[in-house]
Every structure is written in C-alpha cells, then in structure tokens.
Design a protein around this motif. Structure first.
Motif, PDB file in Angstrom:
ATOM      1  N   ARG B  65       4.574  -3.874  -2.790  1.00  0.00           N
ATOM      2  CA  ARG B  65       4.192  -2.941  -3.854  1.00  0.00           C
ATOM      3  C   ARG B  65       2.703  -2.964  -4.148  1.00  0.00           C
ATOM      4  O   ARG B  65       2.124  -1.931  -4.472  1.00  0.00           O
ATOM      5  CB  ARG B  65       4.963  -3.249  -5.137  1.00  0.00           C
ATOM      6  N   LEU B  66       2.066  -4.135  -4.063  1.00  0.00           N
ATOM      7  CA  LEU B  66       0.675  -4.195  -4.510  1.00  0.00           C
ATOM      8  C   LEU B  66      -0.288  -4.957  -3.594  1.00  0.00           C
ATOM      9  O   LEU B  66      -1.375  -4.459  -3.299  1.00  0.00           O
ATOM     10  CB  LEU B  66       0.618  -4.809  -5.926  1.00  0.00           C
ATOM     11  N   LEU B  67       0.114  -6.132  -3.135  1.00  0.00           N
ATOM     12  CA  LEU B  67      -0.891  -7.003  -2.511  1.00  0.00           C
ATOM     13  C   LEU B  67      -1.386  -6.527  -1.153  1.00  0.00           C
ATOM     14  O   LEU B  67      -2.515  -6.797  -0.777  1.00  0.00           O
ATOM     15  CB  LEU B  67      -0.359  -8.437  -2.396  1.00  0.00           C
ATOM     16  N   ALA B  68      -0.540  -5.821  -0.391  1.00  0.00           N
ATOM     17  CA  ALA B  68      -0.993  -5.340   0.917  1.00  0.00           C
ATOM     18  C   ALA B  68      -0.712  -3.846   1.026  1.00  0.00           C
ATOM     19  O   ALA B  68       0.248  -3.347   0.448  1.00  0.00           O
ATOM     20  CB  ALA B  68      -0.272  -6.087   2.028  1.00  0.00           C
ATOM     21  N   ASN B  69      -1.572  -3.160   1.729  1.00  0.00           N
ATOM     22  CA  ASN B  69      -1.369  -1.725   1.973  1.00  0.00           C
ATOM     23  C   ASN B  69      -0.844  -1.551   3.394  1.00  0.00           C
ATOM     24  O   ASN B  69      -1.582  -1.783   4.357  1.00  0.00           O
ATOM     25  CB  ASN B  69      -2.694  -0.982   1.792  1.00  0.00           C
TER      26      ASN B  69
END
Lengths: 233, 83
Positions: B65-69
C-alpha cells in the motif's frame, strides 16, 4: 466556474494557481486543505506543484494518503476535471489516477528551465485552445520528472492517444537531446482514459501572463473554461 | 514485537541514474572491477503481531500500500528479531 486548489504541507505553487484562476481567469477559487475530507461545489481541481511531505519515501507517496484524497479520487471518477502539475502529477501517479511512476532525472540534477512541448491532441478539456503539433514553451522545475512506465502501459498510452505533451525542440522535433529528464517516449503530460485527469510536469501557472514572459500556460486554463462552457454546466 | 528489515530496490530494467553516477565515481577512484551499482532503501519497521506469520502478512500489506511502488520497485522482507 469554480476551482479548488488542493494544498498539502510542502505545496509551493498553490498561490500561483490560485492567482491565475482568480486574477487572470476571473473565476472563483478556494484553497482546499489536505485535512479536509469532503469536496462539494467544485467544477475543477488543481493539484499544485511543490514538495508535499518533503518528498519523503517517494514523491507524492505520502500526500496520496491525505484525508482529502478519497474525495479527489471520487471527483475524478465522476468525471470532474483534475489538473495535476509537477508534484501534483506525481501525486496523481501514486494515487493510481494515472499510470506509471516518476524516477530521478537522468542527469540527477534538479532542472529549472524553459522547455518546448509538442501538443499531441487538441480534442481534450485541457488543450482545445491549442493546435495539434503546435510547439508551446513552459517552465519546468523538478528533480524527479523522469516518467517511467512498462512497455504494455506505454503501448496503451499511445494506442489510446493519452499522451498530450512531449518534450521537443523549437521546431517540434522530438529527440533524446531535447528531453530534459529522461522521460519514456519524451512524455511531459498524460491524461486518463476518460480524458478528465491531466498530469504534467511543466508549469502552466507560471506562464499565463505577459509580464511573466509568456502566455502559453494560459491556453491550458482557457481550454478548461471552454470545455466547461461547452458542456453547458 | 517484531523487527523487520524491508529492502526496497528498483526493478530490473528500471534505469538507476544514481547507481550509474556512483559506479562512474568508483571507476574514477580506480575500482574498475565494479560493473554495476544499484541503489535501494532499507526501511526498518517494528510492529506488534501475534506470530511471525501474521507479522509478515501485515508487513506485505503495508508495503504494497505505501512503502514500495510496484511500478518501479521490488522488495524483500526479512524479519530479524523478536523483542
């Protein structure tokens, strides 16, 4: 027509966008603080440039989860016009309203310059006051404007005519030497499939008055007004 | 309390201008044996969970959800300790 300019901690082009709408276009505009959780009464939203949340983690990654963002996503999904400029573009990518991601500029340098852009389409809400293949000049100011997407996404962007602006030279020729940041396919701006969400790295709001050295940005705002009038809203 | 090291790296095939610049600099220093440099991030996370399996599940969700794209990044999770 009523515009909203979404403001995150670290936005720094919000006042420029507000000024253009209010003073240059002569339309209504509000600042919308990111902590707000609902949106009513707006015809278009501008997600301005800057360094929201200090660009921590990835550009736009934290802003994307601000309380206002579900309302922005709803607004976009219902066909509302959304213009994301620079960091605003990065936020729209992180939010999944546009495909792809931003990488650091090829040169690793923050680039503050004027660039030539080729207009690829003029049948959109954002470019109807421009001509196809017209070359316009807008300022850029970014460290991470190196647009990246996989081959499949790039093919879809091309097939669906969703690339609105590409970097080029003054005669409209595209080439790696005229691409300031290393962007895939010289991409400077793309729209979503429905054509109501535009993300672009260059700054039209910094180039909408003669006193600032150019009016090319004005054409983009004027296009938004035109499409709104045509829709008879 | 679990402690995890999350390594976020650029996907294979995604240009890493920063890594290239560092590689060139290493060459200038005489380290010709270096053929490639890729720069990623280490994110340390401490979290409460009933057991390691739940900790891992929670970590994978929050990374997605947030730490990796996922467009440009891969990640590896290493649970390194229980306190």
């Amino acid at each position: 027509m009523k515009f909203g300019v979404v403001v995150f901690p670290g936005s720094n082009c919000d006042a420029d966008c507000y000024h253009v709408v209010q003073t240059v276009l002569g339309h209504e505009v509000d600042y919308i603080w990111h902590q707000q959780a609902s949106l009513t009464g707006y015809d278009a939203l501008i997600i301005p440039g800057g360094f929201s949340y200090g660009d921590y983690l990835r550009t736009g990654a934290i802003a994307r989860f601000s309380p206002i963002m579900p309302a922005v996503i709803d607004f976009a999904n219902q066909g509302g016009l959304v213009l994301g400029i620079c960091n605003g573009f990065q936020i729209l990518l992180e939010a999944g309203l546009l495909p792809g991601a931003m990488l650091k500029n090829r040169s690793l340098k923050f680039i503050c310059d004027k660039v030539n852009l080729k207009v690829k389409r003029n049948d959109t809400a954002f470019t109807n006051q421009l001509r196809v293949n017209e070359v316009i000049t807008l300022p850029i100011a970014h460290g991470e404007g190196n647009y990246f997407c996989d081959e499949e996404t790039l093919t879809a962007l091309r097939d669906e005519n969703r690339i609105l602006f590409t970097y080029c030279n003054a005669s409209g020729n595209e080439g790696v030497e005229y691409n300031p940041n290393g962007s895939v396919a010289n991409i400077a701006g793309i729209v979503n499939r429905q054509g109501n969400v535009l993300g672009m790295m260059p700054h039209p709001e910094r180039c909408s008055e003669k006193i600032l050295g150019g009016m090319d940005g004005y054409s983009i705002f004027a296009s938004i007004l035109q499409s709104f009038q045509e829709a008879g809203r | 309390m679990y402690k995890a090291n999350i390594y976020v790296t650029l996907k294979k095939g995604v240009l890493d201008p920063q890594g290239n610049a560092v590689k060139n600099s290493l060459h200038v220093l005489g380290y010709q044996a270096v053929s490639e440099v890729r720069i990623g991030k280490l994110i340390e996370v401490w979290l409460e969970a009933d057991d390691e399996q739940n900790a891992r599940r929670e970590l994978e969700e929050l990374i997605d959800r947030l730490l990796a794209n996922p467009v440009i990044e891969d990640y590896q999770v290493e649970i390194v300790g229980v306190e």
